[in-house]
Motif scaffolding. Structure first.
Motif, short mmCIF file in Angstrom:
data_model
loop_
_atom_site.label_atom_id
_atom_site.label_comp_id
_atom_site.label_asym_id
_atom_site.label_seq_id
_atom_site.Cartn_x
_atom_site.Cartn_y
_atom_site.Cartn_z
N ARG A 1 37.33 -7.78 69.66
CA ARG A 1 37.05 -8.47 70.93
C ARG A 1 35.66 -9.08 70.92
NH1 ARG A 1 37.29 -4.64 75.97
NH2 ARG A 1 35.36 -3.95 74.99
N ARG A 2 34.72 -8.37 70.35
CA ARG A 2 33.36 -8.88 70.24
C ARG A 2 33.31 -10.11 69.34
NH1 ARG A 2 29.08 -4.45 68.50
NH2 ARG A 2 30.16 -3.50 70.26
N THR A 3 34.04 -10.05 68.23
CA THR A 3 34.04 -11.19 67.30
C THR A 3 34.65 -12.43 67.94
OG1 THR A 3 34.18 -9.70 65.38
CG2 THR A 3 34.90 -11.98 65.07
N ILE A 4 35.76 -12.26 68.63
CA ILE A 4 36.42 -13.40 69.28
C ILE A 4 35.49 -14.03 70.31
CG2 ILE A 4 38.31 -14.07 70.80
CD1 ILE A 4 40.01 -11.93 69.38
N THR A 5 34.80 -13.19 71.08
CA THR A 5 33.87 -13.69 72.10
C THR A 5 32.71 -14.43 71.47
OG1 THR A 5 34.45 -11.85 73.57
CG2 THR A 5 32.41 -13.04 74.04
N VAL A 6 32.14 -13.84 70.43
CA VAL A 6 31.00 -14.47 69.76
C VAL A 6 31.41 -15.81 69.14
CG1 VAL A 6 29.44 -14.25 67.78
CG2 VAL A 6 29.71 -12.34 69.37
N TRP A 7 32.54 -15.84 68.48
CA TRP A 7 33.03 -17.10 67.90
C TRP A 7 33.22 -18.16 68.98
CZ3 TRP A 7 37.27 -15.80 63.68
CH2 TRP A 7 36.63 -15.21 62.58
N LEU A 8 33.76 -17.75 70.12
CA LEU A 8 33.99 -18.69 71.22
C LEU A 8 32.67 -19.24 71.74
CD1 LEU A 8 36.15 -19.97 73.05
CD2 LEU A 8 35.82 -18.05 74.63
N ILE A 9 31.64 -18.39 71.81
CA ILE A 9 30.33 -18.85 72.28
C ILE A 9 29.73 -19.84 71.29
CG2 ILE A 9 27.99 -18.14 72.88
CD1 ILE A 9 29.18 -15.42 73.71
N LEU B 1 32.98 -21.60 80.96
CA LEU B 1 33.32 -20.58 81.95
C LEU B 1 34.01 -19.40 81.29
CD1 LEU B 1 33.43 -19.73 84.93
CD2 LEU B 1 35.62 -20.93 85.11
N LEU B 2 34.97 -19.68 80.40
CA LEU B 2 35.68 -18.59 79.70
C LEU B 2 34.71 -17.79 78.85
CD1 LEU B 2 38.35 -17.24 78.94
CD2 LEU B 2 38.63 -18.97 77.15
N SER B 3 33.80 -18.47 78.15
CA SER B 3 32.81 -17.77 77.32
C SER B 3 31.90 -16.91 78.17
CB SER B 3 31.98 -18.79 76.54
OG SER B 3 32.78 -19.59 75.71
N GLY B 4 31.45 -17.44 79.31
CA GLY B 4 30.57 -16.68 80.18
C GLY B 4 31.22 -15.42 80.71
N ILE B 5 32.50 -15.51 81.08
CA ILE B 5 33.23 -14.34 81.59
C ILE B 5 33.40 -13.29 80.50
CG2 ILE B 5 35.44 -13.55 82.50
CD1 ILE B 5 35.65 -16.25 83.96
N LEU B 6 33.78 -13.73 79.29
CA LEU B 6 33.98 -12.78 78.19
C LEU B 6 32.67 -12.15 77.73
CD1 LEU B 6 36.61 -14.69 76.00
CD2 LEU B 6 36.98 -12.73 77.50
N THR B 7 31.56 -12.86 77.90
CA THR B 7 30.26 -12.32 77.49
C THR B 7 29.89 -11.08 78.30
OG1 THR B 7 29.54 -14.55 76.87
CG2 THR B 7 27.82 -12.90 77.15
N ILE B 8 30.43 -10.96 79.51
CA ILE B 8 30.15 -9.78 80.35
C ILE B 8 30.52 -8.49 79.61
CG2 ILE B 8 30.76 -8.61 82.51
CD1 ILE B 8 31.21 -11.38 83.74
N MET B 9 31.54 -8.57 78.75
CA MET B 9 32.00 -7.37 78.04
C MET B 9 31.17 -7.05 76.80
SD MET B 9 36.15 -7.75 78.36
CE MET B 9 36.21 -9.41 77.70
#
Length: 565
Positions: free
Chosen positions: A345-353, A503-511
């Motif tokens: 989950r961390r990797t997917i979020t970081v890649w998205l950012i 917006l999606l990246s910002g929401i996922l970054t919360i985790m």
């Protein structure tokens, strides 16, 4: 002193990367145009305006749906559209509206271009319009593809042959390929040389980050690495200035290429980094560089490589062997970034950012010339707004934390994208200011993610994590030009896509966990625990392999930027 000289010399050349990355915004612009005419013109009519030449009509041209009526010296009357022309079968006098029979022909005599703003572009040079328009739209994406490939190739070469040699080669390559672009004889040679230019530009930027990071002391490292981006932004400002002064594309390209010629003349004096020399066991060469640093920085008792070597050997022996003396090292691959749900989950979020940061950065930059008003001033301001954004990013990272700075700026950039959609199109100044704010907010997020990614992953996969994130960044830069072209479908489509992604990246970054003030993790287990409990890693992280040796080298880096011992 030495580190300061090396730093500013290296990042000065980073301006050329910003120059070449954004050069196409003026070099490949498409001016107003119509089909060429098969004869000499005696009269030109555009609605109710009658002129003696087509050049006088361009100031009245408002839409691609317009057409021009011309009467030739032989009496023929033609309607000139952008991608076709019609010959009126019956024409006694020249009138704009005509309902009689027409014979439609292709633009076999070429095209007539509006040269009031640009005397020559690559589009007008090789007629990249109508059925060849797609070739013009491939210019920036193929450049960005070269950026992607160059980052991979030269990053690996720098680890094998050294940072110094790659900096020499890529710097010279930027100058030579940059000049060569101006003398290409057709579209395909132009794209090929630009592709090679993209590879060496990207290679320089990647290696320059590593180079200055290995030379600059710990205290200044965050600010120094962050402000490599600032010099890249200064390159964008140079593009705007040269574009304003030079309106012929090949002259424009030459001026952009010689902008950083001073660095080419002195880059051969840059030393190799002691870190790389030590990793290659070239201890005598490393000692020579360290002695030079000591003399420049007036350090009376310089670091001794023999001391570092002995500590490093002890740490490596302890790190490589277990209790039974067998090797405990394991090769890691990209699948380790998905070893469990938390890390995946961390990797997917970081890649998205990474992807979103690059996409937003280039969408705001490339579309700035289409905002209305003065396109040169627009691009200059889009580059200038980056300079304070990296200062804000550094302060926010140190005071608020990495995650707490990243989240609001990602969400803010999404809100700004939505806000721009509701601004009336005739409010040019307000639109430009909103786009500057969007570039500012996405620039903070884009600059911050480099360091944040390194801190989120353990030592064993840290380089892999940053490298894979950088690859997603390059993918975003390749997609960005196509995203900008979607303005032809709907003028706000690029902003809508960037806003949704931000917006999606910002929401996922919360985790994501906060890493400010936390020790770097060494294993995937520790990295997973950091995600579950923000304090779980404190005090539990064992020293990294070769940690004592690296600590001594880092301490030496601090000593050489001050007079304290």
């Amino acid at each position: 002193r030495l580190q300061a000289c090396v730093y500013f010399a290296s990042v000065f050349q980073a301006m050329s990367c910003g120059i070449h990355y954004l050069a196409s915004v003026f070099m490949a612009v498409t001016p107003n145009f119509v089909c060429g005419i098969p004869g000499n013109v005696s009269n030109v009519l555009f609605y109710n305006s009658s002129e003696s030449s087509i050049e006088d009509i361009w100031t009245l041209w408002t839409s691609t749906e317009n057409y021009i009526v011309v009467q030739l010296e032989n009496g023929e009357i033609w309607e000139l559209n952008q991608c076709s022309r019609s010959k009126r079968e019956v024409g006694l006098d020249v009138a704009y509206e005509y309902n009689g029979n027409k014979s439609i022909f292709s633009c076999s005599d070429g095209f007539l271009y509006d040269d009031t703003k640009w005397k020559s572009t690559v589009v007008t040079q090789w007629d990249l319009v109508c059925d060849r328009e797609w070739l013009a739209k491939l210019i920036q994406p193929t450049f960005m593809l070269g950026v992607l490939i160059g980052a991979v190739i030269f990053g690996d070469i720098a680890d094998r042959l050294g940072r110094q040699r790659v900096i020499w080669f890529t710097s010279a390559g930027q100058f030579l390929f940059g000049i060569a672009v101006a003398f290409t004889y057709d579209y395909y040679s132009f794209v090929i040389v630009r592709f090679l230019l993209a590879m060496v530009s990207s290679g320089y930027l990647v290696v320059a980050f590593v180079y200055v990071t290995e030379f600059v002391g710990i205290k200044a490292r965050t600010w120094a690495s962050m402000h490599v981006h600032a010099f890249f932004a200064m390159g964008i400002m140079v593009v705007a200035l040269v574009g304003f002064l030079v309106r012929t594309w090949w002259v424009y390209q030459i001026f952009l290429s010689i902008a950083t010629l001073p660095f080419i003349l002195c880059c051969w004096m840059l030393p190799e980094t002691p870190f790389w020399l030590l990793s290659e066991k070239r201890y005598e060469d490393a000692q020579k560089i360290i002695d030079i640093m000591a003399r420049w920085n007036k350090v009376s008792t310089p670091c001794k490589v023999s001391e570092l070597y002995s500590v490093q050997q002890d740490d490596l022996v302890r790190g490589r062997t277990g209790d039974n003396g067998t090797s405990s090292r394991k090769k890691h691959n990209i699948l380790d970034l998905f070893c469990n749900w938390h890390i995946a989950r961390r990797t997917i979020t970081v890649w998205l950012i990474w992807f979103t940061g690059s996409l937003g950065y280039y969408v705001f930059s490339l579309s700035s010339v289409s905002l209305g008003g003065n396109e040169y001033l627009n691009l200059f301001l889009i580059g200038a707004v980056e300079l304070p954004c990296y200062i804000i990013a550094c302060i926010g990272m140190d005071k608020l934390g990495r995650r707490n700075t990243l989240i609001p700026f990602l969400i803010l950039s999404a809100l700004i994208c939505v806000l721009i959609m509701f601004i009336p199109q005739d409010f040019n100044i307000l639109i430009i200011l909103a786009n500057m704010a969007g570039k500012f907010s996405i620039g903070v997020a884009f600059g911050l993610i480099y360091l944040y990614t390194a801190e989120l992953y353990p030592t064993i996969v840290r380089s892999l994590a940053v490298g894979s994130g950088s690859m997603m960044c390059r993918v975003g830069s390749v997609v960005a030009p196509f995203c900008v072209y979607l303005r032809s479908v709907w003028i706000f489509m690029p902003l809508l896509l960037v806003g949704i992604m931000a917006l999606l990246s910002g929401i996922l970054t919360i985790m994501l966990p906060e890493t400010l003030g936390k020790p770097l993790t060494n294993t995937l287990v520790e990295a997973t625990e950091m995600g579950r409990n923000g304090n779980s890693c404190s005090g539990k992280t064992p020293p990294a392999q070769s940690g004592a040796a690296l600590e001594k080298i880092e301490m030496f880096g601090q000593e050489t930027v001050s007079t304290e011992k």
